[in-house]
Design an enzyme around this catalytic site. Sequence first.
Site, PDB file in Angstrom:
ATOM      1  N   LYS A 157       0.689  -1.314   0.089  1.00  0.00           N
ATOM      2  CA  LYS A 157      -0.014   0.032  -0.123  1.00  0.00           C
ATOM      3  C   LYS A 157       0.904   1.196   0.007  1.00  0.00           C
ATOM      4  CE  LYS A 157      -2.146  -1.397   3.616  1.00  0.00           C
ATOM      5  NZ  LYS A 157      -1.830  -2.475   4.054  1.00  0.00           N
ATOM      6  N   ARG A 213     -10.207   0.355   7.888  1.00  0.00           N
ATOM      7  CA  ARG A 213      -9.932  -1.048   7.979  1.00  0.00           C
ATOM      8  C   ARG A 213     -10.772  -2.150   8.549  1.00  0.00           C
ATOM      9  NH1 ARG A 213      -3.655  -2.521   9.601  1.00  0.00           N
ATOM     10  NH2 ARG A 213      -3.595  -0.451   8.673  1.00  0.00           N
ATOM     11  N   ARG A 266      12.151  -4.716   4.911  1.00  0.00           N
ATOM     12  CA  ARG A 266      11.539  -3.513   4.638  1.00  0.00           C
ATOM     13  C   ARG A 266      12.243  -2.470   5.719  1.00  0.00           C
ATOM     14  NH1 ARG A 266       4.869  -2.606   4.837  1.00  0.00           N
ATOM     15  NH2 ARG A 266       5.266  -3.355   6.868  1.00  0.00           N
ATOM     16  N   ARG A 272      10.446  -1.075  11.142  1.00  0.00           N
ATOM     17  CA  ARG A 272       9.254  -1.174  12.214  1.00  0.00           C
ATOM     18  C   ARG A 272       9.141  -2.213  13.138  1.00  0.00           C
ATOM     19  NH1 ARG A 272       3.908  -0.490   8.394  1.00  0.00           N
ATOM     20  NH2 ARG A 272       3.253  -1.381  10.025  1.00  0.00           N
ATOM     21  N   ARG A 328      -0.875  -9.329  12.548  1.00  0.00           N
ATOM     22  CA  ARG A 328      -1.449  -8.281  11.664  1.00  0.00           C
ATOM     23  C   ARG A 328      -2.083  -8.919  10.570  1.00  0.00           C
ATOM     24  NH1 ARG A 328       3.732  -5.217  10.742  1.00  0.00           N
ATOM     25  NH2 ARG A 328       2.471  -3.876   9.390  1.00  0.00           N
TER      26      ARG A 328
HETATM   27  P1  ATP Z   1       1.630  -2.221   5.906  1.00  0.00           P
HETATM   28  O1  ATP Z   1       2.065  -0.859   6.048  1.00  0.00           O
HETATM   29  O2  ATP Z   1       2.597  -3.296   5.962  1.00  0.00           O
HETATM   30  O3  ATP Z   1       0.855  -2.333   4.641  1.00  0.00           O
HETATM   31  P2  ATP Z   1      -0.372  -2.551   7.921  1.00  0.00           P
HETATM   32  O4  ATP Z   1      -1.402  -2.156   6.956  1.00  0.00           O
HETATM   33  O5  ATP Z   1      -0.794  -3.695   8.831  1.00  0.00           O
HETATM   34  O6  ATP Z   1       0.971  -2.766   7.145  1.00  0.00           O
HETATM   35  P3  ATP Z   1      -0.164   0.159   9.083  1.00  0.00           P
HETATM   36  O7  ATP Z   1      -1.227   0.644   8.200  1.00  0.00           O
HETATM   37  O8  ATP Z   1       1.034   0.790   8.898  1.00  0.00           O
HETATM   38  O9  ATP Z   1       0.296  -1.364   8.953  1.00  0.00           O
HETATM   39  O10 ATP Z   1      -0.593  -0.012  10.559  1.00  0.00           O
HETATM   40  C1  ATP Z   1       0.276  -0.450  11.647  1.00  0.00           C
HETATM   41  C2  ATP Z   1      -0.661  -0.483  12.854  1.00  0.00           C
HETATM   42  O11 ATP Z   1      -1.408   0.726  13.235  1.00  0.00           O
HETATM   43  C3  ATP Z   1      -1.577  -1.642  12.687  1.00  0.00           C
HETATM   44  O12 ATP Z   1      -1.300  -2.903  13.099  1.00  0.00           O
HETATM   45  C4  ATP Z   1      -2.640  -1.210  13.907  1.00  0.00           C
HETATM   46  O13 ATP Z   1      -2.213  -1.454  15.089  1.00  0.00           O
HETATM   47  C5  ATP Z   1      -2.640   0.319  13.683  1.00  0.00           C
HETATM   48  N1  ATP Z   1      -3.542   0.916  12.860  1.00  0.00           N
HETATM   49  C6  ATP Z   1      -3.391   1.737  11.805  1.00  0.00           C
HETATM   50  N2  ATP Z   1      -4.296   1.957  11.029  1.00  0.00           N
HETATM   51  C7  ATP Z   1      -5.530   1.388  11.725  1.00  0.00           C
HETATM   52  C8  ATP Z   1      -6.943   1.434  11.695  1.00  0.00           C
HETATM   53  N3  ATP Z   1      -7.672   1.857  10.568  1.00  0.00           N
HETATM   54  N4  ATP Z   1      -7.610   0.923  12.618  1.00  0.00           N
HETATM   55  C9  ATP Z   1      -7.053   0.361  13.778  1.00  0.00           C
HETATM   56  N5  ATP Z   1      -5.728   0.339  13.963  1.00  0.00           N
HETATM   57  C10 ATP Z   1      -5.012   0.711  12.836  1.00  0.00           C
HETATM   58 MG    MG Z   2       1.751   0.784   5.349  1.00  0.00          MG
END
Ligand code: ATP
Ligand code: MG
Length: 239
Positions: free
Chosen positions: A16, A95, A134, A167, A178
């Site tokens: 993403k 999400r 990463r 991270r 996750r």
């Molecule tokens: P990546 O960045 O690798 O695509 P990801 O989507 O799991 O992975 P991030 O979006 O960076 O990672 O989110 C990291 C953490 O932040 C999640 O594991 C969660 O704890 C929290 N987080 C981020 N966005 C949300 C959300 N919309 N709702 C709840 N928790 C969130």
């Molecule tokens: Mg991300």
Amino acid sequence: MNPIRLLLLGAPGSGKGTQTSRLLAHFKHIQSVSSGDLLRLQIQRKTELGKIAAQYISKGALLPDAFVTELVHNELSSRGWLSPSSSFLLDGFPRTLKQAKTLRSKLAPHKAALTMVFELDVPESVILERIENRYVHVPSGRVYNLTYNPPKVAGKDDVTGEPLTKRPDDTVEVFGRRLDNYRETSAPLKEFYAKLGILHRVSGETSDIIFPKLLSLVENSLNGSGTPETSEKSTTRDA
Ligand code: ATP
Ligand code: MG
């Protein structure tokens, strides 16, 4: 040009952040917000919010819906994006189904509904391999991969020269949690957007394969070859 308001869905590590950077480089009038990046910034700045967020993130748990919704909504509002003419890209939020419904109800009065939702569909075997390599630049959210997309100078961000970090939630154990969360929460979310007729699944093993597919979908929508309501309708098929 039509306004476009995009959401990228996809498992952690599905690219993403990478696709966001590439879309932003291509479409200069679009800006993005990533909930994960917002949270990591709060943690880096050691704010109260950051302290709470860190507890969840370090365990690979999702934050409470209300917490993230407020954070992102404030960001959208302060950037002036609650407007029918705005174009933006969201990464990582919403999400959960609850978040998606709340966001929809907050955008509706401003006539600023999302126009396209992309599901990045990448095999899990590929994802797991990527995570080990990463690195991120926390202030900008820029993502690097030592194999596919290394920084020009080892350990430094290409743009600012600042240090890159790993991270803390990219460990095998936390990452597994996750992924589990994504499997649980993504199905109802995808169904929600499919019913609205704005979901597009984009499949591929690498970001190089996925990007051109995204690009052509976004270009079609920008150039008005069908409004989001009529084009690519209800596609949960491969784009
Ligand atoms: P990546 O960045 O690798 O695509 P990801 O989507 O799991 O992975 P991030 O979006 O960076 O990672 O989110 C990291 C953490 O932040 C999640 O594991 C969660 O704890 C929290 N987080 C981020 N966005 C949300 C959300 N919309 N709702 C709840 N928790 C969130
Ligand atoms: Mg991300």
